[in-house]
Design a protein around this motif. Structure first.
Motif, PDB file in Angstrom:
ATOM      1  N   GLN A   1      34.977  81.462  22.532  1.00 46.99           N
ATOM      2  CA  GLN A   1      35.809  81.681  23.710  1.00 46.99           C
ATOM      3  C   GLN A   1      35.004  82.181  24.910  1.00 46.99           C
ATOM      4  O   GLN A   1      35.547  82.331  26.007  1.00 46.99           O
ATOM      5  CB  GLN A   1      36.925  82.685  23.390  1.00 46.99           C
ATOM      6  N   ILE A   2      33.707  82.450  24.695  1.00 54.91           N
ATOM      7  CA  ILE A   2      32.815  82.793  25.813  1.00 54.91           C
ATOM      8  C   ILE A   2      32.191  81.492  26.289  1.00 54.91           C
ATOM      9  O   ILE A   2      31.457  80.837  25.550  1.00 54.91           O
ATOM     10  CB  ILE A   2      31.719  83.782  25.375  1.00 54.91           C
ATOM     11  N   ARG A   3      32.490  81.106  27.522  1.00 56.10           N
ATOM     12  CA  ARG A   3      32.058  79.799  28.011  1.00 56.10           C
ATOM     13  C   ARG A   3      31.219  79.965  29.275  1.00 56.10           C
ATOM     14  O   ARG A   3      31.579  80.721  30.184  1.00 56.10           O
ATOM     15  CB  ARG A   3      33.262  78.895  28.286  1.00 56.10           C
ATOM     16  N   TYR A   4      30.125  79.224  29.292  1.00 50.08           N
ATOM     17  CA  TYR A   4      29.267  79.255  30.479  1.00 50.08           C
ATOM     18  C   TYR A   4      29.957  78.509  31.619  1.00 50.08           C
ATOM     19  O   TYR A   4      30.583  77.459  31.416  1.00 50.08           O
ATOM     20  CB  TYR A   4      27.920  78.600  30.172  1.00 50.08           C
ATOM     21  N   ARG A   5      29.837  79.037  32.816  1.00 52.94           N
ATOM     22  CA  ARG A   5      30.430  78.406  33.995  1.00 52.94           C
ATOM     23  C   ARG A   5      29.529  77.262  34.467  1.00 52.94           C
ATOM     24  O   ARG A   5      28.384  77.497  34.869  1.00 52.94           O
ATOM     25  CB  ARG A   5      30.621  79.433  35.116  1.00 52.94           C
ATOM     26  N   ASP A   6      30.046  76.050  34.399  1.00 57.81           N
ATOM     27  CA  ASP A   6      29.242  74.876  34.754  1.00 57.81           C
ATOM     28  C   ASP A   6      28.644  74.996  36.151  1.00 57.81           C
ATOM     29  O   ASP A   6      27.518  74.553  36.399  1.00 57.81           O
ATOM     30  CB  ASP A   6      30.100  73.608  34.680  1.00 57.81           C
ATOM     31  N   GLU A   7      29.408  75.596  37.063  1.00 56.01           N
ATOM     32  CA  GLU A   7      28.928  75.667  38.439  1.00 56.01           C
ATOM     33  C   GLU A   7      27.735  76.616  38.597  1.00 56.01           C
ATOM     34  O   GLU A   7      27.062  76.618  39.637  1.00 56.01           O
ATOM     35  CB  GLU A   7      30.066  76.100  39.374  1.00 56.01           C
ATOM     36  N   ARG A   8      27.453  77.434  37.567  1.00 56.87           N
ATOM     37  CA  ARG A   8      26.316  78.361  37.617  1.00 56.87           C
ATOM     38  C   ARG A   8      25.087  77.810  36.896  1.00 56.87           C
ATOM     39  O   ARG A   8      24.129  78.551  36.643  1.00 56.87           O
ATOM     40  CB  ARG A   8      26.713  79.705  37.007  1.00 56.87           C
ATOM     41  N   ALA A   9      25.090  76.545  36.539  1.00 56.28           N
ATOM     42  CA  ALA A   9      23.930  75.953  35.871  1.00 56.28           C
ATOM     43  C   ALA A   9      22.696  76.080  36.743  1.00 56.28           C
ATOM     44  O   ALA A   9      22.760  75.920  37.972  1.00 56.28           O
ATOM     45  CB  ALA A   9      24.197  74.486  35.540  1.00 56.28           C
ATOM     46  N   LEU A  10      21.578  76.371  36.127  1.00 62.82           N
ATOM     47  CA  LEU A  10      20.311  76.434  36.850  1.00 62.82           C
ATOM     48  C   LEU A  10      19.964  75.045  37.375  1.00 62.82           C
ATOM     49  O   LEU A  10      20.087  74.052  36.645  1.00 62.82           O
ATOM     50  CB  LEU A  10      19.194  76.928  35.940  1.00 62.82           C
ATOM     51  N   TRP A  11      19.533  74.967  38.623  1.00 63.41           N
ATOM     52  CA  TRP A  11      19.097  73.743  39.296  1.00 63.41           C
ATOM     53  C   TRP A  11      20.250  72.738  39.460  1.00 63.41           C
ATOM     54  O   TRP A  11      20.009  71.544  39.594  1.00 63.41           O
ATOM     55  CB  TRP A  11      17.928  73.080  38.560  1.00 63.41           C
ATOM     56  N   LYS A  12      21.474  73.243  39.474  1.00 64.36           N
ATOM     57  CA  LYS A  12      22.611  72.333  39.630  1.00 64.36           C
ATOM     58  C   LYS A  12      22.506  71.591  40.964  1.00 64.36           C
ATOM     59  O   LYS A  12      22.229  72.187  42.004  1.00 64.36           O
ATOM     60  CB  LYS A  12      23.929  73.110  39.557  1.00 64.36           C
ATOM     61  N   ASP A  13      22.715  70.308  40.905  1.00 68.90           N
ATOM     62  CA  ASP A  13      22.660  69.437  42.083  1.00 68.90           C
ATOM     63  C   ASP A  13      21.293  69.456  42.760  1.00 68.90           C
ATOM     64  O   ASP A  13      21.172  69.178  43.959  1.00 68.90           O
ATOM     65  CB  ASP A  13      23.738  69.829  43.101  1.00 68.90           C
ATOM     66  N   ASP A  14      20.265  69.797  42.000  1.00 66.99           N
ATOM     67  CA  ASP A  14      18.898  69.816  42.538  1.00 66.99           C
ATOM     68  C   ASP A  14      17.986  69.065  41.570  1.00 66.99           C
ATOM     69  O   ASP A  14      17.120  69.644  40.929  1.00 66.99           O
ATOM     70  CB  ASP A  14      18.432  71.260  42.730  1.00 66.99           C
ATOM     71  N   GLY A  15      18.223  67.764  41.429  1.00 61.32           N
ATOM     72  CA  GLY A  15      17.463  66.964  40.480  1.00 61.32           C
ATOM     73  C   GLY A  15      18.312  66.565  39.292  1.00 61.32           C
ATOM     74  O   GLY A  15      19.514  66.851  39.224  1.00 61.32           O
ATOM     75  N   ASP A  16      17.687  65.907  38.318  1.00 63.82           N
ATOM     76  CA  ASP A  16      18.423  65.375  37.167  1.00 63.82           C
ATOM     77  C   ASP A  16      18.601  66.387  36.041  1.00 63.82           C
ATOM     78  O   ASP A  16      19.446  66.196  35.165  1.00 63.82           O
ATOM     79  CB  ASP A  16      17.699  64.140  36.619  1.00 63.82           C
ATOM     80  N   PHE A  17      17.806  67.449  36.020  1.00 64.14           N
ATOM     81  CA  PHE A  17      17.884  68.419  34.923  1.00 64.14           C
ATOM     82  C   PHE A  17      18.691  69.644  35.342  1.00 64.14           C
ATOM     83  O   PHE A  17      18.594  70.114  36.474  1.00 64.14           O
ATOM     84  CB  PHE A  17      16.475  68.859  34.500  1.00 64.14           C
ATOM     85  N   GLU A  18      19.476  70.158  34.390  1.00 62.97           N
ATOM     86  CA  GLU A  18      20.175  71.423  34.553  1.00 62.97           C
ATOM     87  C   GLU A  18      20.000  72.250  33.285  1.00 62.97           C
ATOM     88  O   GLU A  18      19.744  71.700  32.206  1.00 62.97           O
ATOM     89  CB  GLU A  18      21.671  71.202  34.817  1.00 62.97           C
ATOM     90  N   VAL A  19      20.162  73.565  33.420  1.00 61.55           N
ATOM     91  CA  VAL A  19      20.051  74.479  32.288  1.00 61.55           C
ATOM     92  C   VAL A  19      21.270  75.381  32.260  1.00 61.55           C
ATOM     93  O   VAL A  19      21.657  75.941  33.289  1.00 61.55           O
ATOM     94  CB  VAL A  19      18.774  75.348  32.391  1.00 61.55           C
ATOM     95  N   GLU A  20      21.889  75.501  31.080  1.00 64.07           N
ATOM     96  CA  GLU A  20      22.952  76.468  30.863  1.00 64.07           C
ATOM     97  C   GLU A  20      22.501  77.470  29.810  1.00 64.07           C
ATOM     98  O   GLU A  20      21.665  77.150  28.950  1.00 64.07           O
ATOM     99  CB  GLU A  20      24.249  75.772  30.455  1.00 64.07           C
ATOM    100  N   LEU A  21      23.060  78.674  29.850  1.00 68.56           N
ATOM    101  CA  LEU A  21      22.578  79.800  29.045  1.00 68.56           C
ATOM    102  C   LEU A  21      23.616  80.206  28.007  1.00 68.56           C
ATOM    103  O   LEU A  21      24.818  79.991  28.186  1.00 68.56           O
ATOM    104  CB  LEU A  21      22.252  80.975  29.967  1.00 68.56           C
ATOM    105  N   PHE A  22      23.137  80.799  26.919  1.00 69.82           N
ATOM    106  CA  PHE A  22      24.018  81.275  25.852  1.00 69.82           C
ATOM    107  C   PHE A  22      24.161  82.782  25.930  1.00 69.82           C
ATOM    108  O   PHE A  22      23.196  83.523  26.149  1.00 69.82           O
ATOM    109  CB  PHE A  22      23.464  80.894  24.474  1.00 69.82           C
ATOM    110  N   HIS A  23      25.375  83.226  25.687  1.00 69.90           N
ATOM    111  CA  HIS A  23      25.715  84.654  25.674  1.00 69.90           C
ATOM    112  C   HIS A  23      25.249  85.275  24.353  1.00 69.90           C
ATOM    113  O   HIS A  23      25.377  84.652  23.300  1.00 69.90           O
ATOM    114  CB  HIS A  23      27.234  84.797  25.810  1.00 69.90           C
ATOM    115  N   PRO A  24      24.744  86.506  24.356  1.00 65.61           N
ATOM    116  CA  PRO A  24      24.423  87.162  23.080  1.00 65.61           C
ATOM    117  C   PRO A  24      25.698  87.543  22.337  1.00 65.61           C
ATOM    118  O   PRO A  24      26.752  87.762  22.950  1.00 65.61           O
ATOM    119  CB  PRO A  24      23.621  88.393  23.500  1.00 65.61           C
ATOM    120  N   GLY A  25      25.590  87.630  21.002  1.00 63.28           N
ATOM    121  CA  GLY A  25      26.731  88.015  20.190  1.00 63.28           C
ATOM    122  C   GLY A  25      26.846  87.141  18.959  1.00 63.28           C
ATOM    123  O   GLY A  25      26.074  86.197  18.770  1.00 63.28           O
ATOM    124  N   PHE A  26      27.801  87.495  18.068  1.00 64.79           N
ATOM    125  CA  PHE A  26      28.003  86.775  16.803  1.00 64.79           C
ATOM    126  C   PHE A  26      26.695  86.820  16.003  1.00 64.79           C
ATOM    127  O   PHE A  26      26.164  87.898  15.753  1.00 64.79           O
ATOM    128  CB  PHE A  26      28.495  85.363  17.100  1.00 64.79           C
TER     129      PHE A  26
END
Length: 489
Positions: free
Chosen positions: A45-70
């Motif tokens: 239920q912890i979801r990364y916000r797509d709009e906060r992806a690293l390098w979003k709309d700045d080239g073909d690659f993007e990075v999303e991050l994982f929350h600690p826990g579990f």
């Protein structure tokens, strides 16, 4: 002064060397109990916000991050190399949505935690959508998918003392450096610092997504203690039941596995197909060689009717190959098969074990290329195994049935020089077993005109396991992979 990727890798290498020269310090992180005690459903239920992806709309690659826990209770430090500058990426709760059962976590002070890992995105399947194609999450694990594939098996940075009595040591990536791709780049680079009680290491991954997602890896290892068993370029998978199983499964699905076999290309040109199984007890085997051409865990077959699972979609699980770069010397590919009663558990692992041990104070570098593929690597020239079956060697209703221990094996091959081969050709088999007696060996073309069947019986020698090997031959030339199975009565 601007920092280049090569220079940064040298810095990470020096960090690893310094770590190995000092006593090991276990990583510690004081996570709130609400994170360490959560279950899988709440973690989802912890979801990364797509709009906060690293390098979003700045080239073909993007990075999303994982929350600690579990299960992911040891956060890692993540740094970015952008435009020649290195900067650390602090944990920001604002990057995440805390939905439904996780909503109360938004009230906690989570600053300063660190991230559990990251995933990489690229327009892999469609030009207008950036698919997830690689995940680095948990210890030294990472997973890859190619075009039109779904996640299955995992790769690892390193394996230490797997299946030894003292227990396995799990090296972990403690820090990552993500190098921002330049406009038009079709690959990106990830650097990682690995640490464990026995050694430290610096890793460089050059990752290119595509039909086969490919990673060029350089691992620089520095030992602080003697390593009894070093496992290089490990692959980890799941096998619950499949076509060779002897136990009756209460399951409508014909097969349940992420991989069905271990494939190895030796330095002499032989390709060995080792059938996987879910054994009654821990099973360890090895395939010896000097500087092999490659090995991998392979998912065969790759069509829906072989599995009948609309949720797991096992036919879409990728295979993965490891191709050594340079001379790896003498050693063996070790296969570990662990009993399991659940498809939720990875119970299969394979890795290269060098014959020369890694001792305290030693350093060693391994370079290899690993990539995803379908049911067979494109480089394999030989006919491949498409089915393996076994059962009692008698015929129901016989008035004088044979020994109840007698086993009948059939192995079907297709491809390579077998394609279009006339049924009159004198195809034969070479068949060996380490114990027991084989009989009734024959090779027969099947009615589809594309497949050839090798069949034989085995009478086991008491409780002795039998290591069986079979290859199709034509006038002294090898036509097929070498089928290999360890039969345990």
């Amino acid at each position: 002064m601007a920092v280049e990727t090569g220079a940064l890798f040298e810095q990470v290498t020096n960090r690893a060397k310094e770590l190995a020269a000092s006593p090991y310090e276990e990583a510690s992180a004081e996570l709130p109990e609400a994170l360490t005690e959560m279950d899988y459903d709440r973690y989802r239920q912890i979801r990364y916000r797509d709009e906060r992806a690293l390098w979003k709309d700045d080239g073909d690659f993007e990075v999303e991050l994982f929350h600690p826990g579990f299960l992911y209770d040891q956060p890692v430090d993540i740094h970015l190399l952008e435009d020649g500058e290195v900067r650390s990426l602090p944990f920001e709760p604002e990057r995440f949505r805390y939905d439904d059962d996780a909503a109360d976590l938004a009230e906690l002070d989570l600053s300063g935690l660190g991230y559990a890992g990251f995933r990489l995105h690229y327009p892999l399947n469609r030009a207008d959508y950036k698919d997830e194609f690689a995940v680095f999450l948990g210890a030294s694990y990472f997973r890859l998918v190619g075009r039109d594939q779904g996640y299955g098996l995992s790769a690892r940075g390193l394996a230490i003392d797997t299946a030894l009595p003292q227990g396995e040591e799990f090296p972990a990536f403690r820090e990552y450096w993500l190098v921002k791709p330049q406009p038009g780049d079709t690959h990106m680079t990830v650097l990682a610092l690995l640490d464990s009680p026995s050694l430290a290491g610096a890793y460089r991954f050059d990752i290119a997504p595509g039909k086969r997602t490919q990673v060029d890896t350089e691992a620089r290892l520095f030992a602080r203690e003697d390593v009894e068993k070093l496992g290089v370029a490990p692959l980890t998978s799941m096998f619950l039941h499949g076509e060779m199983d002897r136990r009756q499964e209460d399951d409508y699905r014909i097969r349940v596995h992420d991989s069905s076999g271990l494939l190895m290309a030796t330095s002499t040109g032989e390709w060995t197909w080792r059938v996987l199984e879910n054994p009654e007890s821990l099973q360890i085997s090895g395939l010896q060689d000097t500087s092999p051409k490659g090995y991998g865990l392979v998912q065969r077959p790759q069509h829906f009717n072989a599995y009948l699972d609309m949720e797991a979609r096992y036919e879409r699980r990728p295979s993965q190959w490891v191709e050594p770069q340079g001379e790896w010397g003498e050693g063996h590919v070790e296969l570990v098969e662990i009993p399991t009663d659940s498809e939720a558990h990875d119970n299969i692992t394979a890795y290269w074990v060098p014959a020369t041990p890694l001792m305290a104070g030693d350093s060693r570098t391994y370079r290899y290329r690993t990539w995803t593929f379908g049911d067979t690597p494109t480089a394999e020239p030989l006919a491949r195994v498409v089915r393996s079956r076994q059962g009692w060697g008698g015929v129901p209703g016989q008035s004088d049935p044979p020994d109840e221990r007698l086993r009948q094996f059939i192995i079907d091959f297709r491809g390579g020089e077998l394609e279009g081969l006339d049924a009159s050709q004198p195809v034969e088999m070479t068949l060996t077993t380490s114990s027991g007696e084989t009989a009734e060996a024959k090779v027969t073309p099947l009615p589809d005109n594309d497949t050839w069947r090798a069949s034989f019986t085995l009478l086991p020698d008491g409780d002795q396991p039998a290591d069986i090997r079979l290859t199709l031959m034509l006038r002294g030339e090898r036509l097929s992979e070498t089928w290999n199975s360890i039969w345990s009565p």
